[in-house]
Scaffold this motif. Sequence first.
Motif, mmCIF file in Angstrom:
data_model
loop_
_atom_site.group_PDB
_atom_site.id
_atom_site.type_symbol
_atom_site.label_atom_id
_atom_site.label_comp_id
_atom_site.label_asym_id
_atom_site.label_seq_id
_atom_site.Cartn_x
_atom_site.Cartn_y
_atom_site.Cartn_z
ATOM 1 N N UNK A 99 0.831 -1.196 0.000
ATOM 2 C CA UNK A 99 0.000 0.000 0.000
ATOM 3 C C UNK A 99 0.866 1.246 0.000
ATOM 4 N N UNK A 100 0.322 2.340 -0.506
ATOM 5 C CA UNK A 100 0.982 3.640 -0.404
ATOM 6 C C UNK A 100 0.540 4.390 0.848
ATOM 7 N N UNK A 101 -0.400 3.819 1.593
ATOM 8 C CA UNK A 101 -0.956 4.456 2.784
ATOM 9 C C UNK A 101 -0.133 4.059 4.012
ATOM 10 N N UNK A 102 0.818 4.907 4.369
ATOM 11 C CA UNK A 102 1.686 4.600 5.498
ATOM 12 C C UNK A 102 0.942 4.654 6.839
ATOM 13 N N UNK A 103 -0.182 5.334 6.860
ATOM 14 C CA UNK A 103 -0.939 5.459 8.106
ATOM 15 C C UNK A 103 -1.429 4.105 8.601
ATOM 16 N N UNK A 104 -1.655 3.176 7.653
ATOM 17 C CA UNK A 104 -2.160 1.854 8.017
ATOM 18 C C UNK A 104 -1.347 0.747 7.361
ATOM 19 N N UNK A 105 -0.060 1.004 7.151
ATOM 20 C CA UNK A 105 0.757 0.056 6.406
ATOM 21 C C UNK A 105 0.974 -1.269 7.119
ATOM 22 N N UNK A 106 1.217 -1.220 8.420
ATOM 23 C CA UNK A 106 1.509 -2.425 9.185
ATOM 24 C C UNK A 106 0.480 -2.608 10.297
ATOM 25 N N UNK A 107 0.297 -3.841 10.704
ATOM 26 C CA UNK A 107 -0.588 -4.122 11.831
ATOM 27 C C UNK A 107 0.185 -4.874 12.900
ATOM 28 N N UNK A 108 -0.168 -4.650 14.153
ATOM 29 C CA UNK A 108 0.462 -5.349 15.275
ATOM 30 C C UNK A 108 -0.306 -6.647 15.505
ATOM 31 N N UNK B 188 5.756 6.305 12.688
ATOM 32 C CA UNK B 188 7.142 6.452 12.229
ATOM 33 C C UNK B 188 7.196 6.434 10.708
ATOM 34 N N UNK B 189 6.465 5.511 10.093
ATOM 35 C CA UNK B 189 6.444 5.422 8.631
ATOM 36 C C UNK B 189 5.954 6.721 8.002
ATOM 37 N N UNK B 190 4.900 7.285 8.580
ATOM 38 C CA UNK B 190 4.362 8.545 8.074
ATOM 39 C C UNK B 190 5.357 9.688 8.243
ATOM 40 N N UNK B 191 5.970 9.764 9.415
ATOM 41 C CA UNK B 191 6.931 10.833 9.666
ATOM 42 C C UNK B 191 8.088 10.768 8.665
ATOM 43 N N UNK B 192 8.600 9.565 8.424
ATOM 44 C CA UNK B 192 9.713 9.431 7.494
ATOM 45 C C UNK B 192 9.278 9.791 6.082
ATOM 46 N N UNK B 193 8.070 9.415 5.730
ATOM 47 C CA UNK B 193 7.549 9.715 4.392
ATOM 48 C C UNK B 193 7.505 11.212 4.140
#
Length: 347
Positions: A10-19, A329-334
Amino acid sequence: MEAARLHAYTDDMENGLSIDEIDRPEPEQSDHVVVEVQGAGWCQTDNHIIEGLWTDYVEQTLPMTLGHENAGEIVEVGDEVKTVSVGDTVICHPVMTCGQCRQCRLGEDMYCENVQFPGLTTDGGFAEYLLTSERSVIPLPDGVDPVEIAPHADAGITAYHAVKKATRVLNPGDHAVVIGVGGLGHIGLQCLDAMSAAEITALDVKEEARDLADSLGAHHTVDPTTEDVATVIGDITDGAGAEQVIDFVGRDETTAYAPDIVAPGGDHHIVGYGGHIHEPSQSLVNGEFSYRGTLVGRYTELQELVTLVERGDVSLRTSRYDLGDINTVAEKLEHGEIEGRAVITPP
């Protein structure tokens, strides 16, 4: 155990990974070790993996746990492990290698014919525990914090690998250019300062990054948004150009600097990636310069980098985040909002 898993590109870093809650890994081979992860660095490559950019280059089976910059404490070992023990604090070389193929016997870890890459092709370290191999772990000296050093497992060794190639041909007084003083570039600049007597010029669009470069040993800084890079480098080098350019950005605009700033016979090392090289072949013929790629580095180079860290020659600018903050973190780096390196600290 808890682990940050990629279920779909996905290009959506807000929900890219799940715990997710998954089983803790156990040694499956006699040379395996299990590491309790204390720190796992977040890398721009992790964003690219989430986006699916690596699917053309490696096989990936989803869901998969990301995280390839890992350090922590060994908690379990296979039956034939001899060089490390339970309780040892280690940093993990990014790849698991067979040790038997020709490339391994040449010391070229990244070219192993049977390579496994935790966080890229197998489960990585954004989790409480990581499965890796004895060949991949390097014991840390007393006093070296595994959380602080974790990003060196990829970012550090990659920067060091590029700089080591450059310093082999840099004589005292030669000129070197560092493009990008971010998560990798600030490491590379310190390595360059520690390993050579070159005159260093750092390029970055951010004022705070240029200030950081000043504090880390750069002799000159350049703002590409307000200054003509070729003109400034020409003035600094008396028209000769820079013998070595280390490009930690790797975008079209930075690779395009090479014909105008690299000295005849010099090298433009590409470390950051995502852009392209658009140069007529005559540019390379006229300048007789080379573009050189950088693929992480050797196990022995990570050992050498740990020595520089222990001596205080290289330090990291890090910020720590809980495993649950992984998508933040993914969003911040993006959006370029992380200075230095972000480190995930599992529970």
